[in-house]
Design a protein around this motif. Structure first.
Motif, short mmCIF file in Angstrom:
data_model
loop_
_atom_site.label_atom_id
_atom_site.label_comp_id
_atom_site.label_asym_id
_atom_site.label_seq_id
_atom_site.Cartn_x
_atom_site.Cartn_y
_atom_site.Cartn_z
N ASP D 115 0.84 -1.22 0.00
CA ASP D 115 0.00 0.00 0.00
C ASP D 115 0.86 1.25 0.00
OD1 ASP D 115 -2.10 -1.55 -0.04
OD2 ASP D 115 -2.48 -1.56 2.12
N ALA D 116 1.90 1.28 -0.85
CA ALA D 116 2.80 2.45 -0.83
C ALA D 116 2.23 3.57 -1.69
CB ALA D 116 4.16 2.03 -1.40
N LEU D 117 1.22 3.25 -2.53
CA LEU D 117 0.73 4.29 -3.47
C LEU D 117 -0.65 4.75 -3.01
CD1 LEU D 117 1.74 2.64 -6.88
CD2 LEU D 117 2.70 4.69 -5.83
N ILE D 118 -0.87 6.05 -3.11
CA ILE D 118 -2.22 6.60 -2.85
C ILE D 118 -2.55 7.56 -3.98
CG2 ILE D 118 -2.17 6.47 -0.31
CD1 ILE D 118 -1.30 9.52 -0.52
N PHE D 119 -3.83 7.90 -4.10
CA PHE D 119 -4.23 8.91 -5.10
C PHE D 119 -4.05 10.29 -4.47
CE2 PHE D 119 -5.68 6.57 -8.59
CZ PHE D 119 -6.27 5.40 -8.13
N SER D 120 -3.36 11.19 -5.19
CA SER D 120 -3.20 12.54 -4.65
C SER D 120 -4.51 13.30 -4.87
CB SER D 120 -2.08 13.26 -5.40
OG SER D 120 -2.60 13.63 -6.67
N LYS D 121 -4.60 14.47 -4.32
CA LYS D 121 -5.87 15.23 -4.40
C LYS D 121 -5.75 16.39 -5.38
CE LYS D 121 -8.54 13.10 -1.41
NZ LYS D 121 -7.76 11.85 -1.66
N ASN D 122 -4.56 16.58 -6.07
CA ASN D 122 -4.55 17.83 -6.85
C ASN D 122 -5.26 17.62 -8.18
OD1 ASN D 122 -2.46 16.29 -7.75
ND2 ASN D 122 -0.87 17.65 -7.00
N TYR D 123 -6.33 18.35 -8.27
CA TYR D 123 -7.27 18.19 -9.40
C TYR D 123 -7.10 19.33 -10.39
CZ TYR D 123 -9.64 21.73 -6.54
OH TYR D 123 -9.93 22.86 -5.78
N ASN D 124 -6.27 20.36 -10.06
CA ASN D 124 -6.27 21.50 -10.99
C ASN D 124 -4.88 21.74 -11.54
OD1 ASN D 124 -5.08 22.23 -8.68
ND2 ASN D 124 -6.30 24.07 -8.33
N LEU D 125 -4.30 20.73 -12.17
CA LEU D 125 -2.96 20.90 -12.77
C LEU D 125 -3.12 21.57 -14.14
CD1 LEU D 125 -1.37 17.40 -12.08
CD2 LEU D 125 -0.77 19.57 -11.05
N ALA D 126 -2.22 22.46 -14.45
CA ALA D 126 -2.17 23.04 -15.81
C ALA D 126 -0.76 23.55 -15.99
CB ALA D 126 -3.17 24.19 -15.95
N GLY D 127 -0.22 23.43 -17.19
CA GLY D 127 1.17 23.84 -17.36
C GLY D 127 1.44 24.32 -18.76
N LEU D 128 2.63 24.86 -18.94
CA LEU D 128 2.98 25.44 -20.23
C LEU D 128 3.67 24.43 -21.13
CD1 LEU D 128 4.25 28.89 -18.98
CD2 LEU D 128 2.15 28.41 -20.20
N SER D 129 4.06 23.27 -20.56
CA SER D 129 4.69 22.29 -21.47
C SER D 129 4.32 20.89 -20.98
CB SER D 129 6.21 22.43 -21.42
OG SER D 129 6.69 21.59 -20.39
N GLY D 130 4.29 19.95 -21.90
CA GLY D 130 3.87 18.59 -21.56
C GLY D 130 4.84 17.93 -20.60
N GLN D 131 6.11 18.37 -20.62
CA GLN D 131 7.12 17.66 -19.79
C GLN D 131 6.87 17.90 -18.31
OE1 GLN D 131 8.52 15.63 -21.44
NE2 GLN D 131 7.86 16.63 -23.32
N GLU D 132 6.15 18.98 -17.98
CA GLU D 132 5.93 19.26 -16.55
C GLU D 132 5.22 18.11 -15.86
OE1 GLU D 132 4.77 23.86 -17.19
OE2 GLU D 132 3.82 22.84 -15.51
N PHE D 133 4.56 17.25 -16.66
CA PHE D 133 3.74 16.24 -15.97
C PHE D 133 4.40 14.88 -16.01
CE2 PHE D 133 0.97 19.53 -15.43
CZ PHE D 133 0.77 20.19 -16.62
N ILE D 134 5.73 14.84 -16.30
CA ILE D 134 6.48 13.60 -16.01
C ILE D 134 6.96 13.80 -14.59
CG2 ILE D 134 8.31 12.11 -16.89
CD1 ILE D 134 6.56 12.77 -19.17
N LEU D 135 6.21 13.25 -13.60
CA LEU D 135 6.42 13.61 -12.18
C LEU D 135 7.44 12.66 -11.56
CD1 LEU D 135 2.62 13.87 -11.42
CD2 LEU D 135 4.16 15.76 -11.92
N ASP D 136 8.29 13.21 -10.70
CA ASP D 136 9.25 12.37 -9.94
C ASP D 136 8.64 12.21 -8.54
OD1 ASP D 136 11.16 11.25 -8.48
OD2 ASP D 136 12.81 12.51 -9.17
#
Lengths: 167, 165, 332, 146, 372
Positions: D115-136
């Motif tokens: 159970d190491a993974l959970i769903f985060s709550k941030n529902y309002n992501l928006a960014g200027l480039s697609g790479q911003e959403f390759i999350l570490d």
């Protein structure tokens, strides 16, 4: 009962092999295997009995000959497998609005000559299903009014759902 | 941070440009261009609960000639790509593109080895300004994306930032 | 009399009319989106300036600074002429509208005739626009707009003829000055003809159809013909169509309030003035907006049937009854 | 002839009833949630992008078994772990989620043994480039646990 | 009227209700041959949103195909989840606990209501009325919040699992659902007053594009389109699955087969679904929501299986051909919208353009479900 009437009518066809299946575990009542050329005749019988066409499914049995042991084709309700070559199978699903009876009409044809007569004259609804099966498998439905690609781009010459499709 | 738009006039009137951008930022008319599931979330953003008309963006114009923002909401299939490109070219300058949802950013869940049908991302066929991830993203994310586009236009953000925790 | 004060007067009125048309369009854009918002239980423009008042300004700036695109195969002369024609027709009609007892640009005695002459050319402007933009959707919608306007000119003019019979003058100022306080307005049966409330209703429905407003917006049917005759217009071309439509909505409602509700007359008869004229007209404009956001669009045949089979017979009956009433000695 | 008048009467009445309804809704309060000013909290089961959960001590519970990486239908998760010599268990070095390919199906969260993974709550992501959403996710988890 | 339309001598022109058109609600092109405003020939062109679902069915495990089912017909995604889960359970022979069956039926019916609500708004928008869309979407938002509190997503659900559900409902789901039922029962009469009895709507819908029962049979149309033409075919009653036999609800059927009949059917179906949800909440049994022994990797035995469920738009069927391995050998998705749209070409001949838009709206189509 509709199932009895239709199974006798279809059994009258020369190459038909009718098999009753348990609906609870398989989802359809009758599995009828016919030769490709007798398909329009079977469809006409079903049309007279008031069945409607639900779906047409193409299945590509590539590598069927080479596979050891009883293949899926050996099960009783399938047509006898072609001795020499792998085959395409096309399953027509018919159902009845009033009385519950789903009929799975099966045909098989060699992969080298995927030729089958169309039933869009009897069931106009089958027109698009046949064009889609032609898109995905390259099965040619002879004297189909317009066999151009339905879902793939107009100039598509590849058939993506064949097992030997390489992108 | 005025848009690095290749069609800027040679002579710059800084205050006029600022005024024009402020006017453009506050009346972005989106092009009704829904492809798949994200289109339903775009509709949900335009209606009563999240009301885009508060920011002046409620006027969903069906004709590309009268719209400023193209919100690509859904999967771009190879058969549709030339149509989308024509729509983009029919829009008069200055115009912007928002890629709504994972399919419009990078193909989303329909990317697999040997896929023959979709274009993996809207930026392969036209320049995209704002990316909104999610499958489908919530309406607030689309509002956030439009506010980010306004920030990109006017250089400053007039609204409070919301962090979800 | 020397020419100088006359020129000043004309210049003042031209500037006044143009400013009024611009302001009226801006206010109507804001009013329509606010009223539509509240009918749909949402807010409408709010973030742009206090209560969204600067929203029309932002729209105007954006539309002005948009790139004007003229389609390649379009007939460029007609394409460019159409929005300008719509706008000029809508503005010239303001010349004869009496805003106040002495506040009228040109007080001519055939004011009503001039208004309807210009309103009927409006159809031509729409058709030129639709035909000039060489777009199938625009052509289909232009044909619809023409047949719709022709169908609704007839009952409108018949009603206007009955009102002119009652007031025996086409000078708008005279018509208004005949109506004193509330009880003397023409809308009531004891003033003009027995059926004048029905006449007001028919006149109102015809103004809706004349200005292509829902439920008769077949010309600019969004869901069928993409954006109707202004599909190919971008930037200020579309802006002028917008201004023209709102100006003709104002003119239609102003005419209804002049003919039936006593233009600038005060209901209590104590202080007539331009404010009463604006209040009555904008109340009618509110009803126009309210009707738009409630009803769907009629089909072309439904629209034509309504006009030829319902409105024209009723207006003819009103014409005959009023004529009979004026000729025979009647207790009123 | 009477049908003609009756039809007009019924038509007119239905139009007035319709306008009555819209007027009644016009005067009622609006239902708009003015997003940047007012927000609604996300329900506990809301599926944002996945995140590494922190246990009481503040570090993550991932044992680098790779189940999530194998089960993911779109192959969004790429996991790197290495075993320091001497120690028995593997150590997580990098946990990268390509959120632009994720379909939020929840298979990874469901199949994780610890159970190491959970769903985060941030529902309002928006960014200027697609790479911003390759999350570490590892870096995010460390920031959150501080 | 139709003889005028088929007179070949008059000059006709081709109009493309193109891939991007406000009335097609998605990427579907209809090639119209028009004579003035009459439709001489209408031929839908598909494939603009083909997303290779059936190809993806063959290269991933049974569980990994789950998110795809939510993206076929994203308006009634839970019915598609239900169809796929049931066909694999039928193939692999997995029985599921009572509570999971009831929760499945309740969430599917709530999803059907949200789908009909969005259709109602979009259909009235096609006819030119803007405001009802806002009212129906307002109701739908309440429903989406309720379903999001249970499933975690608003539209593309991935909530069912082989043998049960992803998680149980929390305790404010019941009161939330009952509050929604009460609210919806107050709103339906308002919709009937605002829309069904409005003379302009009746004039636009009555007698438009009649579809005969024979045409439905020949084209395989199911769902509200068939029930509008007098065919009482609903998979929940005709081929009962899950725990539907325990619910008593009836199937609205109209004989006229015109756009008004199809519209009224969906309005009645909202009431029936409300009844089902209410009965489901009353009879919701306690207990586990996941079957006890469900294998981690599903490997159904060889052979082919078929399962049909009643989605919001018709009977959604899946034909699964399994060769015993962990990935399906062939997965055919029978789309109700494809068959419903196939009769558009024949039924729209001779219609006016606005009536064809009304007819298209009354068919209630979701284009990605057609193109798969």
């Amino acid at each position: 009962m509709k199932k009895l009437a239709i199974s006798q009518a279809l059994a009258a066809l020369a190459s038909a092999r009718v098999l009753e299946c348990d609906h609870a575990s398989r989802g359809f009542h009758l599995s009828v295997a016919v030769a490709p050329l007798e398909l329009p005749a079977a469809a006409k019988i079903l049309d007279q009995q008031g069945f409607f066409i639900e779906a047409i499914t193409g299945v590509d049995w590539l590598g069927e000959q080479a596979a050891p042991g009883p293949t899926v084709a050996d099960q009783a309700e399938h047509q006898p497998p072609l001795p020499s070559e792998d085959s395409f199978e096309v399953v027509y699903d018919f159902n009845h609005f009033a009385k519950l009876c789903r009929v799975a009409l099966r045909t098989r044809m060699p992969r080298s000559r995927p030729e089958i007569p169309t039933i869009s004259a009897i069931y106009p609804g089958a027109n698009w299903h046949e064009r889609e099966t032609h898109d995905f498998f390259g099965i040619i439905f002879s004297d189909h009014p317009d066999l151009s690609p339905l879902l793939l781009p107009e100039d598509a010459d590849f058939h993506p759902l064949c097992k030997d499709y390489k992108p | 941070m005025v848009t690095a738009n290749a069609h800027l006039p040679i002579v710059h009137f800084s205050s006029l440009d600022k005024l024009l951008n402020l006017g453009r930022a506050n009346s972005l008319w989106p092009l009704t261009f829904g492809l798949a599931c994200c289109a339903i979330e775009m509709m949900a953003t335009g209606v009563a609960r999240f009301d885009l008309d508060r920011f002046g963006m409620g006027v969903f114009r069906p004709a590309p000639k009268q719209s400023d923002v193209m919100i690509v909401a859904g999967t771009i299939s190879k058969k549709m790509a030339p149509g989308i490109r024509t729509l983009y070219e029919q829009m008069p300058h200055p115009k912007w593109v928002i890629a709504l949802g994972n399919c419009a950013i990078a193909g989303g869940p329909f990317v697999f080895a040997g896929q023959y049908g979709i274009v993996e991302g809207a930026d392969k066929i036209m320049p995209v300004d704002i990316y909104i991830p999610g499958c489908p993203p919530r309406p607030e994310a689309l509002v956030e994306g439009l506010l980010l586009l306004e920030e990109k236009l006017t250089g400053s953000r007039r609204w409070p930032r919301v962090n979800p925790e | 009399m020397s020419l100088f004060p006359e020129i000043i007067r004309i210049m003042a009125y031209v500037v006044g009319v143009l400013a009024f048309v611009g302001l009226n369009a801006a206010f109507l854009v804001w009013l329509e989106r606010k009223v539509a918002g509240h009918i749909q239980r949402r807010i409408g423009p709010k973030e742009v300036g206090p209560f969204g008042v600067l929203q029309p300004v932002a729209d105007g700036i954006k539309l002005i600074s948009k790139q004007l695109v003229v389609p390649a195969q379009a007939d460029s002369l007609l394409f460019r002429l159409s929005p300008v024609l719509t706008m000029t027709l809508a503005v010239t009609v303001f010349v004869v509208l009496p805003f106040g007892p002495s506040l009228v640009a040109r007080d001519i005695n055939i004011g009503l005739l001039l208004i309807f002459a210009f309103l009927s050319i409006n159809v031509l402007a729409l058709f030129i626009g639709g035909w000039g933009s060489n777009n199938k959707y625009a052509v289909v919608s232009a044909i619809r707009a023409v047949s719709q306007n022709v169908a609704y000119e007839v009952p409108m003019l018949i009603i206007v003829i009955t009102m002119v019979m009652i007031t025996s003058s086409m000078n708008l100022n005279v018509i208004v000055s005949q109506q004193g306080n509330l009880l003397q307005w023409h809308i009531f049966p004891w003033n003009g003809s027995i059926l004048s409330p029905l006449a007001f209703l028919i006149f109102f429905v015809c103004t809706l159809a004349e200005t292509n407003r829902a439920p008769f917006d077949l010309g600019e049917a969004e869901s069928e013909l993409v954006a109707g005759f202004h599909t190919e217009y971008s930037g200020m071309g579309f802006g002028l169509f917008f201004l023209g439509e709102y100006a003709s909505v104002f003119v239609g409602c102003a005419l209804a309030s002049i003919l039936f509700l006593g233009g600038w007359q005060c209901p209590l008869g104590i202080m007539p003035g331009v404010h009463w004229m604006l209040i009555k007209t904008y109340l009618l404009v509110f009803v126009v907006i309210w009707v738009r956001w409630t009803f769907p669009r009629t089909t072309l045949y439904g629209l034509l049937n309504l006009s030829w089979k319902v409105l024209v017979p009723f207006s003819l009956v009103i014409l005959l009854v009023t004529a009979a009433q004026l000729k025979m000695p009647w207790p009123f | 002839m009477s049908g003609y008048f009756k039809e007009i009467y019924d038509g007119g009445k239905s139009l007035l009833v319709g306008m009555g309804i819209t007027f009644r809704y016009m005067v009622q309060p609006v239902v708009t949630l003015q997003y940047p000013h007012e927000t609604v909290p996300m329900t506990p089961r809301f599926r944002g992008h996945i995140d590494l959960a922190c246990d009481q001590a503040g570090n993550h519970k991932c044992i680098v078994c790779g189940t999530c990486q194998r089960n993911c239908p779109s192959g969004c998760i790429s996991l790197k772990g290495e075993k320091p010599e001497g120690a028995k268990k593997k150590l997580l070095i990098a946990y990268q989620l390509d959120f632009t390919k994720c379909s939020l199906c929840g298979t990874c969260v469901e199949s994780c043994p610890t159970d190491a993974l959970i769903f985060s709550k941030n529902y309002n992501l928006a960014g200027l480039s697609g790479q911003e959403f390759i999350l570490d996710l590892l870096k995010r988890q460390e920031e959150r646990s501080k | 009227m139709s003889d005028l339309a088929v007179d070949p001598s008059c000059e006709t022109f081709v109009l493309n209700m193109g891939p991007q058109h406000p009335a097609t609600h998605g990427a579907l092109r209809i090639k119209l041959v028009l004579d003035g405003e009459y439709i001489v020939e209408a031929e839908p062109v598909l494939g603009y949103i083909h997303r290779m679902h059936e190809k993806m069915g063959e290269n991933r495990s049974y569980l990994a195909f789950m998110p795809n089912t939510g993206r076929l017909d994203y308006l009634s995604a839970l019915s598609y989840n239900h169809g796929y889960v049931s066909v694999v359970e039928r193939a692999a022979g997995i029985a599921i606990p009572e509570r999971a069956e009831y929760l499945r039926v309740i969430t599917v019916e709530l999803n059907r209501i949200s789908s009909h609500l969005l259709w109602l708004g979009a259909f009235v928008l096609d006819l030119g009325g803007f405001t009802p869309l806002l009212y129906t979407m307002d109701d739908r938002e309440q429903l989406l919040d309720l379903l999001e509190s249970v499933t975690g997503s608003r539209l593309t659900y991935c909530y069912f699992r082989f043998g049960g559900l992803y998680n149980d409902v929390d305790d404010n789901f019941g009161p939330g659902a009952r509050a929604f039922i009460k609210r919806m029962r107050r709103r339906l009469p308002m919709y009937h007053k605002l829309i069904s009895k409005n003379v302009i709507f009746r004039q636009r819908l009555e007698g438009i594009a009649p579809v005969s029962a024979e045409m439905c049979r020949k084209y395989g149309a199911t769902g509200p389109v068939a029930r509008g033409s007098g065919i009482a075919y609903d998979v929940r009653k005709h081929e009962p699955y899950s725990v539907y036999p325990e619910f008593n609800f009836d199937i609205p059927v109209y004989e006229q087969g015109d756009s008004m009949a199809r519209y009224l059917i969906r309005m009645d179906e909202i009431e029936q679904s409300l009844r089902i949800v209410e009965q489901g909440l009353d009879k919701l049994p306690p207990g586990p929501i996941m079957a006890v022994k469900v294998p981690k990797i599903i490997k159904p035995p060889k052979g082919d299986y078929y399962m049909a469920v009643e989605a919001a738009r018709g009977s959604f069927g899946i034909r699964l051909v399994s060769d015993g391995s962990a990935t399906p050998y062939r997965l055919k998705l029978r789309s109700p919208c494809l068959s419903n749209l196939s009769l558009f070409g024949e039924a729209a001949r001779g219609l006016l353009l606005p009536d064809a838009v009304a007819f298209f709206g009354s068919l209630d189509l979701v284009i990605p479900d057609i193109d798969r």
